[in-house]
Design an enzyme around this catalytic site. Structure first.
Site, short mmCIF file in Angstrom:
data_model
loop_
_atom_site.label_atom_id
_atom_site.label_comp_id
_atom_site.label_asym_id
_atom_site.label_seq_id
_atom_site.Cartn_x
_atom_site.Cartn_y
_atom_site.Cartn_z
N ASP A 130 0.84 -1.20 0.00
CA ASP A 130 0.00 0.00 0.00
C ASP A 130 0.87 1.25 0.00
O ASP A 130 2.00 1.22 0.50
CB ASP A 130 -0.87 0.05 1.27
CG ASP A 130 -1.97 -1.00 1.28
OD1 ASP A 130 -2.19 -1.66 0.25
OD2 ASP A 130 -2.61 -1.16 2.33
N ARG A 180 -0.89 -1.09 -8.63
CA ARG A 180 -2.30 -0.81 -8.34
C ARG A 180 -2.46 0.72 -8.38
O ARG A 180 -1.74 1.42 -7.67
CB ARG A 180 -2.66 -1.31 -6.94
CG ARG A 180 -4.04 -0.87 -6.47
CD ARG A 180 -4.19 -0.87 -4.94
NE ARG A 180 -3.98 -2.18 -4.37
CZ ARG A 180 -3.70 -2.36 -3.05
NH1 ARG A 180 -3.60 -1.32 -2.23
NH2 ARG A 180 -3.52 -3.57 -2.59
P1 FDA Z 1 -14.39 8.40 -5.27
O1 FDA Z 1 -13.85 8.76 -3.94
O2 FDA Z 1 -14.60 9.50 -6.27
O3 FDA Z 1 -15.71 7.59 -5.08
C1 FDA Z 1 -16.50 7.15 -6.17
C2 FDA Z 1 -17.76 6.52 -5.61
O4 FDA Z 1 -17.42 5.36 -4.89
C3 FDA Z 1 -18.49 7.39 -4.59
O5 FDA Z 1 -19.38 8.25 -5.21
C4 FDA Z 1 -19.18 6.36 -3.73
O6 FDA Z 1 -20.33 5.88 -4.37
C5 FDA Z 1 -18.18 5.24 -3.71
N1 FDA Z 1 -17.25 5.28 -2.56
C6 FDA Z 1 -15.95 5.62 -2.55
N2 FDA Z 1 -15.42 5.49 -1.32
C7 FDA Z 1 -16.42 5.05 -0.54
C8 FDA Z 1 -16.50 4.70 0.82
N3 FDA Z 1 -15.48 4.79 1.65
N4 FDA Z 1 -17.70 4.28 1.29
C9 FDA Z 1 -18.79 4.16 0.49
N5 FDA Z 1 -18.75 4.48 -0.83
C10 FDA Z 1 -17.59 4.92 -1.34
N6 FDA Z 1 -5.40 4.83 -1.05
C11 FDA Z 1 -4.12 5.13 -0.76
O7 FDA Z 1 -3.79 6.29 -0.54
N7 FDA Z 1 -3.17 4.14 -0.69
C12 FDA Z 1 -3.47 2.84 -0.96
O8 FDA Z 1 -2.60 1.98 -0.90
C13 FDA Z 1 -4.82 2.52 -1.30
N8 FDA Z 1 -5.20 1.24 -1.56
C14 FDA Z 1 -6.47 0.99 -2.00
C15 FDA Z 1 -6.83 -0.30 -2.38
C16 FDA Z 1 -8.09 -0.55 -2.89
C17 FDA Z 1 -8.44 -1.94 -3.33
C18 FDA Z 1 -9.03 0.52 -3.03
C19 FDA Z 1 -10.38 0.30 -3.63
C20 FDA Z 1 -8.69 1.78 -2.62
C21 FDA Z 1 -7.43 2.03 -2.08
N9 FDA Z 1 -7.08 3.29 -1.64
C22 FDA Z 1 -5.77 3.55 -1.32
C23 FDA Z 1 -8.14 4.32 -1.43
C24 FDA Z 1 -8.29 5.22 -2.64
O9 FDA Z 1 -7.16 6.03 -2.77
C25 FDA Z 1 -9.54 6.10 -2.52
O10 FDA Z 1 -9.45 6.90 -1.37
C26 FDA Z 1 -10.85 5.34 -2.47
O11 FDA Z 1 -10.82 4.21 -3.29
C27 FDA Z 1 -12.00 6.23 -2.95
O12 FDA Z 1 -11.78 6.62 -4.28
P2 FDA Z 1 -12.65 6.10 -5.52
O13 FDA Z 1 -11.69 5.82 -6.64
O14 FDA Z 1 -13.48 4.97 -5.14
O15 FDA Z 1 -13.45 7.35 -6.01
#
Ligand code: FDA
Length: 303
Positions: A130, A180
């Site tokens: 991560d 990732r």
């Molecule tokens: P965005 O935040 O724009 O969300 C898009 C949509 O997804 C929202 O409208 C909502 O519907 C849904 N959603 C997103 N987050 C949600 C939540 N917490 N609860 C409910 N619904 C939610 N970050 C980092 O800094 N270092 C890392 O190593 C990782 N590793 C990692 C692994 C995996 C498998 C994932 C999925 C995410 C990470 N992250 C991470 C977190 C990442 O950086 C980010 O903060 C979250 O994934 C939210 O971003 P989205 O791309 O989902 O888009």
């Protein structure tokens, strides 16, 4: 503003201690966290396997302050890898380098990671490293590069909100290190990261295309349907087969979208956390979507 408040609270040590030992902890966290024990997360990974979903197990914890704590974190991951092998699960492990001693010394951390990497290689799994806040990016990527020895048993994480990430991605792609791609979850200053969501999304879209064009078995970590469409459109345009990349999502987030991807034949891996050091992880999830706080409060009072 709520996002900043949750991220600020995530770093309060006293509050963390109080919350993590609270009697309502399990009810508070059950949406996002598999449970406290290794058996809990293995049971979840087995259930996901039956639904055609891969998993990556995250033993919660970060910013340890003694070599003993780092060794204990390493031992937990070794046990997790043994259990993955014993249950023949399509699972990897995700670790944070500050949990493996990065705040103590780079060499201690590197040695701990090397041990779990050997173990992952021997059981046919993978260690996904991560990415934490921006102050750790250089040292994290240096350790990834030092330990990468070809093959597929190590994955790095890059964050689209950082200005530097295109350069990092090109370098990792050229070294054939699997990546990732996520948007980024920490509170970063505008000197290093885009403050506006629209810029972060534009960056994610650019980097996703670059990762598909040049990357080794890319992973797209997002729940954003627009980002998923961009990945799928570009993969179709460049004739990239669905089995050559995967999507990753967090346990408990956007289950509708998870099912849709799997039913359409795409690879999906869920990031499944377990353990009792849940507070910072949990607060970052609230920061991403403050409406979660309401949902969780409602659940707390439901029997
Ligand atoms: P965005 O935040 O724009 O969300 C898009 C949509 O997804 C929202 O409208 C909502 O519907 C849904 N959603 C997103 N987050 C949600 C939540 N917490 N609860 C409910 N619904 C939610 N970050 C980092 O800094 N270092 C890392 O190593 C990782 N590793 C990692 C692994 C995996 C498998 C994932 C999925 C995410 C990470 N992250 C991470 C977190 C990442 O950086 C980010 O903060 C979250 O994934 C939210 O971003 P989205 O791309 O989902 O888009």
């Amino acid at each position: 503003m709520l996002r900043a408040a949750f991220l600020f609270l995530s770093r309060r040590r006293q509050l963390r201690r109080w919350m993590e030992t609270s009697p309502v902890a399990a009810r508070l966290t059950r949406r996002f966290i598999a449970g406290q024990r290794l058996e809990d997360v293995i049971a979840v990974a087995r259930r996901l396997q039956q639904e055609g979903i891969l998993s990556t197990l995250d033993h919660l914890g970060e910013n340890v302050t003694s070599p003993e704590e780092a060794a204990a974190a390493r031992a937990c991951i070794e046990l997790a890898l043994d259990s993955i092998a014993a249950a023949a699960l399509p699972a990897t492990v995700s670790i944070k380098l500050t949990q493996f001693g990065l705040d103590i010394s780079d060499s201690l951390c590197r040695a701990n990671v090397a041990t779990v990497l050997d173990k992952a290689r021997s059981v046919g799994s993978r260690v996904e490293i991560d990415m934490e806040s921006s102050e750790y990016v250089d040292r994290t990527l240096q350790i990834v590069q030092d330990l990468h020895s070809g093959g597929n048993c190590l994955r790095a994480v890059l964050q689209a909100y950082l200005y530097r990430t295109a350069d990092d991605l090109r370098r990792l792609n050229s070294l054939r290190i699997p990546v990732r791609l996520c948007k980024g979850a920490y509170n970063e200053p505008p000197s290093v990261a885009w403050p506006n969501k629209s810029d972060v999304n534009a960056s994610y879209a650019r980097l996703a295309r670059l990762l598909l064009d040049e990357g080794e078995y890319p992973a797209f970590a997002t729940h954003d349907p627009r980002m998923i469409d961009i990945v799928l459109e570009h993969a179709a345009r460049t004739s990239r087969p669905p089995a050559s990349f995967e999507f990753q999502m967090l346990y408990g987030v956007r289950r509708d979208l998870q099912r849709l991807l799997v039913s359409n034949g795409y690879r999906l891996r869920l990031y499944v956390p377990y353990g009792d050091a849940w507070y910072p992880y949990f607060m970052r999830r609230l920061a991403e979507r403050p409406a979660n706080a309401l949902f969780i409060l409602k659940n707390l009072f439901r029997h």
